[in-house]
Design a protein around this motif. Structure first.
Motif, PDB file in Angstrom:
ATOM      1  N   SER A 188       0.831  -1.211   0.000  1.00  0.00           N
ATOM      2  CA  SER A 188       0.000   0.000   0.000  1.00  0.00           C
ATOM      3  C   SER A 188       0.864   1.260   0.000  1.00  0.00           C
ATOM      4  O   SER A 188       0.487   2.287  -0.566  1.00  0.00           O
ATOM      5  N   ASN A 189       2.066   1.183   0.615  1.00  0.00           N
ATOM      6  CA  ASN A 189       2.969   2.331   0.600  1.00  0.00           C
ATOM      7  C   ASN A 189       3.477   2.611  -0.812  1.00  0.00           C
ATOM      8  O   ASN A 189       3.559   3.773  -1.234  1.00  0.00           O
ATOM      9  N   ILE A 190       3.835   1.546  -1.537  1.00  0.00           N
ATOM     10  CA  ILE A 190       4.329   1.690  -2.906  1.00  0.00           C
ATOM     11  C   ILE A 190       3.234   2.241  -3.808  1.00  0.00           C
ATOM     12  O   ILE A 190       3.443   3.216  -4.548  1.00  0.00           O
ATOM     13  N   PHE A 191       2.044   1.618  -3.725  1.00  0.00           N
ATOM     14  CA  PHE A 191       0.928   2.072  -4.559  1.00  0.00           C
ATOM     15  C   PHE A 191       0.503   3.493  -4.195  1.00  0.00           C
ATOM     16  O   PHE A 191       0.146   4.294  -5.055  1.00  0.00           O
ATOM     17  N   GLY A 192       0.532   3.801  -2.905  1.00  0.00           N
ATOM     18  CA  GLY A 192       0.167   5.136  -2.463  1.00  0.00           C
ATOM     19  C   GLY A 192       1.118   6.180  -3.008  1.00  0.00           C
ATOM     20  O   GLY A 192       0.693   7.254  -3.463  1.00  0.00           O
ATOM     21  N   LEU A 193       2.414   5.864  -2.975  1.00  0.00           N
ATOM     22  CA  LEU A 193       3.421   6.793  -3.472  1.00  0.00           C
ATOM     23  C   LEU A 193       3.301   6.985  -4.984  1.00  0.00           C
ATOM     24  O   LEU A 193       3.369   8.119  -5.488  1.00  0.00           O
ATOM     25  N   LEU A 194       3.081   5.879  -5.697  1.00  0.00           N
ATOM     26  CA  LEU A 194       2.903   5.962  -7.148  1.00  0.00           C
ATOM     27  C   LEU A 194       1.652   6.778  -7.485  1.00  0.00           C
ATOM     28  O   LEU A 194       1.674   7.624  -8.384  1.00  0.00           O
ATOM     29  N   GLY A 195       0.567   6.493  -6.771  1.00  0.00           N
ATOM     30  CA  GLY A 195      -0.675   7.233  -7.005  1.00  0.00           C
ATOM     31  C   GLY A 195      -0.508   8.716  -6.746  1.00  0.00           C
ATOM     32  O   GLY A 195      -1.037   9.562  -7.480  1.00  0.00           O
TER      33      GLY A 195
ATOM     34  N   SER B 263      -0.032  14.628 -13.111  1.00  0.00           N
ATOM     35  CA  SER B 263      -1.107  14.727 -14.108  1.00  0.00           C
ATOM     36  C   SER B 263      -1.790  16.087 -14.022  1.00  0.00           C
ATOM     37  O   SER B 263      -2.080  16.722 -15.046  1.00  0.00           O
ATOM     38  N   ALA B 264      -2.049  16.548 -12.791  1.00  0.00           N
ATOM     39  CA  ALA B 264      -2.680  17.862 -12.604  1.00  0.00           C
ATOM     40  C   ALA B 264      -1.779  18.965 -13.149  1.00  0.00           C
ATOM     41  O   ALA B 264      -2.254  19.903 -13.812  1.00  0.00           O
ATOM     42  N   LEU B 265      -0.476  18.858 -12.896  1.00  0.00           N
ATOM     43  CA  LEU B 265       0.465  19.848 -13.412  1.00  0.00           C
ATOM     44  C   LEU B 265       0.521  19.828 -14.935  1.00  0.00           C
ATOM     45  O   LEU B 265       0.588  20.875 -15.586  1.00  0.00           O
ATOM     46  N   THR B 266       0.472  18.616 -15.496  1.00  0.00           N
ATOM     47  CA  THR B 266       0.522  18.477 -16.957  1.00  0.00           C
ATOM     48  C   THR B 266      -0.708  19.086 -17.618  1.00  0.00           C
ATOM     49  O   THR B 266      -0.596  19.810 -18.613  1.00  0.00           O
ATOM     50  N   VAL B 267      -1.886  18.788 -17.064  1.00  0.00           N
ATOM     51  CA  VAL B 267      -3.132  19.335 -17.611  1.00  0.00           C
ATOM     52  C   VAL B 267      -3.104  20.863 -17.560  1.00  0.00           C
ATOM     53  O   VAL B 267      -3.443  21.547 -18.542  1.00  0.00           O
ATOM     54  N   ALA B 268      -2.700  21.416 -16.409  1.00  0.00           N
ATOM     55  CA  ALA B 268      -2.641  22.867 -16.263  1.00  0.00           C
ATOM     56  C   ALA B 268      -1.640  23.481 -17.238  1.00  0.00           C
ATOM     57  O   ALA B 268      -1.890  24.550 -17.824  1.00  0.00           O
ATOM     58  N   GLU B 269      -0.517  22.805 -17.439  1.00  0.00           N
ATOM     59  CA  GLU B 269       0.510  23.309 -18.338  1.00  0.00           C
ATOM     60  C   GLU B 269       0.036  23.316 -19.788  1.00  0.00           C
ATOM     61  O   GLU B 269       0.242  24.283 -20.530  1.00  0.00           O
ATOM     62  N   ILE B 270      -0.623  22.236 -20.194  1.00  0.00           N
ATOM     63  CA  ILE B 270      -1.133  22.141 -21.573  1.00  0.00           C
ATOM     64  C   ILE B 270      -2.188  23.215 -21.826  1.00  0.00           C
ATOM     65  O   ILE B 270      -2.159  23.911 -22.856  1.00  0.00           O
TER      66      ILE B 270
END
Length: 538
Positions: free
Chosen positions: A12-19, A26-33
């Protein structure tokens, strides 16, 4: 806090960190585009990031079983936001999506998250340290974020400068409501019980109250540190006060009172805005304070507060035409009241309402009544001052100066008083006193037993209300800033007169009428409290 590593490391730590990284990037990418394609403005793209990435805090207690893993993401984003932000020494790394706003705003955002996670995160979702974590960071995510969106779009007509930044009254109260809603939901996610609903609302209201004032007074950009820091201090103190079990607050709260307060407050605020008794930000502030004072303080507090507002508003319509020449010299004339005026009349009762919840059932009744006395005294001053001003202005006799009652002065003179005005002030204070005592007889959360409480309550509230209202007149002709018209020579509170800028005439330059009202309310609340203490001695 447990910073030891367990073996094997839970997935859960690995998945949490990846998530966490996927969501934020993703939020930064959308805002940048969107920004690079000119689909949104710079400030809008920045707020997309601000309002989205911070919500990852909601998953921390449920995915991370180790404090070190919980810190990896926040720590990483400190240098990341620096090198991709407006202050980056490498221009090619700068993201257009976050270029607007304060130079180090996004860095402060990441620093706040890191510090809060380090201090308060606990891998156990049931540990109430996580309430402090969410209750401190969500105000930054939603309160500060919504404040900028609403304030810039709808509140520019009431914008003001403070420490180099531009703020709006509407934005500050939008921050209060956004914080209230987001923190309440966050706490409900953590507690997950029906019994916790009232407690979650209390925490939401408290953090919203703190956020509104910090956001309004903090220099540009630094609210990304000040808002979470202030809320963390308040919530940590609350957590320790209740022996690390915030559910104990439930004993002093009534969910029914909170719901009814919200309904009544919404109706009164809506009607007041429609009839222009309040501005939009004034209506929002009045609605918020109504929930706090009636919902937390109890029926006794709420009815006193709403009656003050209703009678105070109605009194302004009495003899309106005959008072025009006088009211036009006031700083805000006869215009709709804004949130500053709502705050001035409500802040002491609101603070006392938050406080009464903390002492209710935990201290002797006489000590609990000390808090009630200060709150009732503050409300009594507000109504006494309003009636004294509105009705006193109708007096046919020439008024006198409050500091020199033997000296007659023209109508509209700052600090002027009349016999009719004084009688109206006493009547206003008495209305609050008798009304509060009467409602307390059927209020299960407030204890004022007859006949023993009759004079113990009535006398202090009337004394506090009357003295506070009189001191308002004294302050008006001594310390309040007064201006002089350069055309007609009229002494006025207004910045402009005869279509010309006025010049400073007397008083302290930064003390406006709102400060005078606040000072007089504090004096009245203090006298009500002190009078009650003296009566107890006998």
């Amino acid at each position: 806090m447990d910073y030891s590593f367990t073996t094997p490391i839970e997935l859960s730590n690995i998945f949490g960190l990846l998530g966490l990284f996927v969501f934020v990037l993703s939020a930064l990418t959308v805002a940048e585009i969107l920004r690079r394609k000119d689909k949104v403005s710079g400030p809008t793209s920045r707020k997309i990031v601000h309002l989205s990435v911070g919500n990852v805090i909601l998953i921390f207690p449920f995915v991370f079983t180790n404090n070190w893993f919980a810190l990896i993401g926040p720590v990483f984003f400190i240098p990341f936001t620096y090198f991709t932000g407006p202050a980056s020494p490498i221009k090619k790394f700068r993201l257009k999506g976050v270029e607007s706003g304060h130079t180090y705003g996004t860095v402060f955002y990441a620093i706040s998250l890191t510090v809060l996670v380090a201090l308060f995160f606990d891998p156990d979702p049931n540990n109430q340290n996580n309430v402090i974590l969410l209750g401190s960071f969500l105000p930054l995510v939603w309160g500060d974020g919504i404040s900028a969106v609403i304030g810039s779009k709808f509140g520019n007509n009431k914008a003001y400068k403070i420490f180099g930044g531009t703020k709006t009254l509407l934005g500050s109260w939008a921050a209060a409501f956004a914080t209230f809603i987001s923190v309440t939901i966050g706490c409900l996610i953590l507690f997950r019980t029906v019994e916790s609903v009232a407690v979650c609302i209390y925490i939401g209201l408290l953090t919203g109250f703190v956020t509104a004032f910090i956001e309004a007074l903090t220099p540009k950009g630094f609210d990304n540190i000040a808002v979470p820091a202030a809320n963390a201090i308040v919530l940590f103190g609350l957590y320790k006060l209740f022996n690390e079990n915030l559910i104990n607050l439930n004993e002093a709260l009534s969910i029914l009172s909170i719901i009814i307060a919200a309904v009544i407050g919404l109706i009164i605020a809506t009607v007041s805005i429609i009839f222009k008794a309040l501005t939009w930000d004034g209506g929002m502030a009045g609605f918020y304070f109504g929930i706090v004072i009636l919902g937390l303080g109890s029926w006794t507090w709420g009815i006193m507060y709403f009656i003050f507002f209703i009678l105070g508003s109605l009194s302004s319509f009495i003899g309106r035409k005959s008072k025009e020449s006088v009211s036009q010299e006031y700083e805000k004339g006869d215009t709709a009241r804004d949130s500053v005026q709502a705050m001035v009349n409500s802040i002491i009762p609101a603070v006392m309402s938050f406080l009464i919840v903390l002492v209710r059932g935990h201290v002797p009744i006489q000590q609990e009544l000390m808090v009630l006395m200060a709150g009732a005294g503050a409300i009594a001053v507000s109504l006494a001052d309003t009636l004294g001003t509105e009705i006193g202005a109708l007096s046919r006799r020439e008024p006198r100066l409050s500091t020199k009652p033997w000296v007659k002065v023209p109508r509209g003179t700052p600090g002027a008083i009349s016999f009719l005005g004084i009688v109206s002030s006493i009547l206003g204070a008495a209305i609050i006193a008798f009304l509060g005592l009467g409602i307390a007889q059927v209020d299960t959360l407030t204890t004022l037993e007859l006949p023993s409480s009759l004079w113990k309550f009535i006398i202090p509230v009337v004394i506090g209300g009357t003295i506070g209202a009189y001191m308002d007149s004294v302050f008006a002709c001594t310390i309040q800033k007064m201006n002089k018209c350069t055309v007609c020579g009229k002494i006025t509170e207004k910045k402009e007169h005869c279509e010309k800028q006025t010049e400073h005439h007397s008083g302290v330059k930064w003390i406006r009428n709102d400060f005078v009202n606040l000072f007089s309310i504090i004096v009245g609340a203090t006298f009500a409290f002190a009078s009650y203490m003296i009566i107890l001695l006998f």
